[in-house]
Design a protein around this motif. Structure first.
Motif, PDB file in Angstrom:
ATOM      1  N   GLU A  20      23.872  30.620  31.979  1.00  0.00           N
ATOM      2  CA  GLU A  20      25.140  31.023  32.573  1.00  0.00           C
ATOM      3  C   GLU A  20      25.025  31.932  33.794  1.00  0.00           C
ATOM      4  OE1 GLU A  20      27.907  29.736  31.474  1.00  0.00           O
ATOM      5  OE2 GLU A  20      26.925  28.720  29.779  1.00  0.00           O
ATOM      6  N   LYS A  29      28.931  40.281  27.706  1.00  0.00           N
ATOM      7  CA  LYS A  29      27.978  39.640  26.790  1.00  0.00           C
ATOM      8  C   LYS A  29      27.059  40.684  26.167  1.00  0.00           C
ATOM      9  CE  LYS A  29      25.921  36.215  24.760  1.00  0.00           C
ATOM     10  NZ  LYS A  29      26.621  35.406  23.732  1.00  0.00           N
ATOM     11  N   ASP A  54      19.109  33.512  26.532  1.00  0.00           N
ATOM     12  CA  ASP A  54      19.762  32.197  26.574  1.00  0.00           C
ATOM     13  C   ASP A  54      20.971  32.229  27.502  1.00  0.00           C
ATOM     14  OD1 ASP A  54      17.896  31.277  24.768  1.00  0.00           O
ATOM     15  OD2 ASP A  54      19.178  31.578  23.013  1.00  0.00           O
ATOM     16  N   TYR A  55      21.731  33.311  27.441  1.00  0.00           N
ATOM     17  CA  TYR A  55      22.908  33.433  28.320  1.00  0.00           C
ATOM     18  C   TYR A  55      22.480  33.499  29.790  1.00  0.00           C
ATOM     19  CZ  TYR A  55      27.119  35.291  30.493  1.00  0.00           C
ATOM     20  OH  TYR A  55      28.203  35.460  31.318  1.00  0.00           O
ATOM     21  N   GLU A 113      19.359  36.188  22.569  1.00  0.00           N
ATOM     22  CA  GLU A 113      20.709  35.740  22.922  1.00  0.00           C
ATOM     23  C   GLU A 113      21.019  36.066  24.383  1.00  0.00           C
ATOM     24  OE1 GLU A 113      25.266  36.178  21.235  1.00  0.00           O
ATOM     25  OE2 GLU A 113      23.563  36.129  19.844  1.00  0.00           O
TER      26      GLU A 113
END
Length: 340
Positions: A259, A297, A254-255, A251
């Motif tokens: 981003e 995050k 992916d961030y 996760e």
């Protein structure tokens, strides 16, 4: 001068006979002399260091002798007999290996140790733990002091690789390697109280642990950058891959990929890179915002996948991730595929 060198460093050694040797016999003679010089002390310094300093200047922070002794003047060299020149060549070979070992430089393993290695591009100074013949040699050789220095070079070589690849957990583990058996940090070979065999074993175990961890990741078909994120969350190089930690790492990956990558590289209307020097206040504000969102995050991922006490804000693991994020923000992303 040659007689003085022979008397100080090779007393009771038959250099004349040694200079006539070739191949494996000459190599064994040379290794025996280097082992002896690494073992014998002249005050706090091994004779190997003193011999190498007579032929080469000190390097990497070593202080040069207060009164350096030139090897031999050109005039003196011209007066040497053929037999003396043969002895001098042998002394140079011994001093050269003393130099590389005492300064912990990489060198030609095949020539020095007589072990055959398969190396890429003909490189013969491969001090990687993946070099199985070298691991076997340092583990079993009778030249225990040489093995200690060779193992230290392997450790230094690995640290350099991990520094280049920004693999912080492994870099820190090796840099601060600790012997639980002897309850001390594993320092340089000439400054440790750990016996030679145990010293070598401690270093090799640490190197092999990291190498096997990566081999396990390859077998599981994990991307190298995902392995790095997994280990950064752990804060150390673990002995297994945890499914929950892998989910957290995925996760975060992916961030970072969608981003974060490149968000700290600002450009003007003409697509020119704006440097920190050009816009220090803007860069400071953008960096704080981008990294602040990433930290949020990390906390979100922590609450979803990790047990209480993991990845606290003041932990080393959290710092590893923030450092990784900053590199990613500056555009250094997925470099790990090539680095390790």
């Amino acid at each position: 001068m040659l007689a003085q060198i022979e008397n100080v460093f090779f007393k009771d050694v038959d250099l004349a006979a040694g200079s006539l040797l070739e191949g494996d016999e000459r190599r064994a003679f040379r290794l025996a002399q280097v082992e002896r010089l690494l073992t014998e002390k002249h005050g706090p310094v091994a004779l190997a260091v003193l011999l190498s300093d007579m032929f080469w200047t000190a390097d990497e922070g070593r202080k040069e002798p207060e009164h350096p002794i030139p090897l031999l003047s050109l005039k003196e060299q011209q007066t040497l007999t053929d037999e003396e020149r043969s002895r001098l060549r042998l002394i140079l070979e011994v001093a050269g290996l003393c130099h590389d070992l005492s300064l912990h430089f990489t060198f030609d393993i095949e020539e020095s140790f007589g072990i055959k290695i398969k190396s890429l591009l003909g490189i013969k100074d491969n001090f990687s733990v993946g070099n199985k013949p070298l691991v076997e040699w340092v583990s079993t050789t009778e030249y225990e002091r040489i093995a200690m220095h060779a193992a230290f070079i392997m450790r230094k070589f690995a640290i350099d690789v991990y520094v280049y690849g920004h693999y912080l957990p492994a870099q820190d583990e090796l840099a601060e390697l600790y012997s639980s058996e002897y309850k001390c940090l594993v320092g340089a070979p000439d400054k440790t109280k750990i016996p030679p065999r145990d010293y070598v074993k401690t270093i090799l175990n640490a190197l092999l642990h990291i190498d096997r961890h990566w081999q396990r990741g390859y077998r599981l078909k994990l991307r190298p950058d995902l392995v790095m994120l997994h280990d950064e969350i752990y804060g150390v190089v673990p002995r297994q891959f945890d499914k929950g930690v892998l989910k957290a790492a995925q996760e975060l990956f992916d961030y970072m990929d969608t981003e974060l990558c490149g968000r700290l590289v600002l450009r003007d209307q003409d697509n020119n890179v704006i440097t920190w020097k050009d816009q220090p206040e803007l860069m400071e504000r953008v960096t704080a915002e981008v990294l602040g969102r990433f930290a949020a995050k990390v906390r979100e991922v922590r609450s979803k996948y990790l047990a209480k006490g993991w990845l606290e804000d003041d932990s080393l693991a959290f710092s590893y991730l923030m450092d990784h994020a900053q590199r990613c923000g500056h555009g250094w992303w997925r470099e790990e595929d090539e680095a390790l």
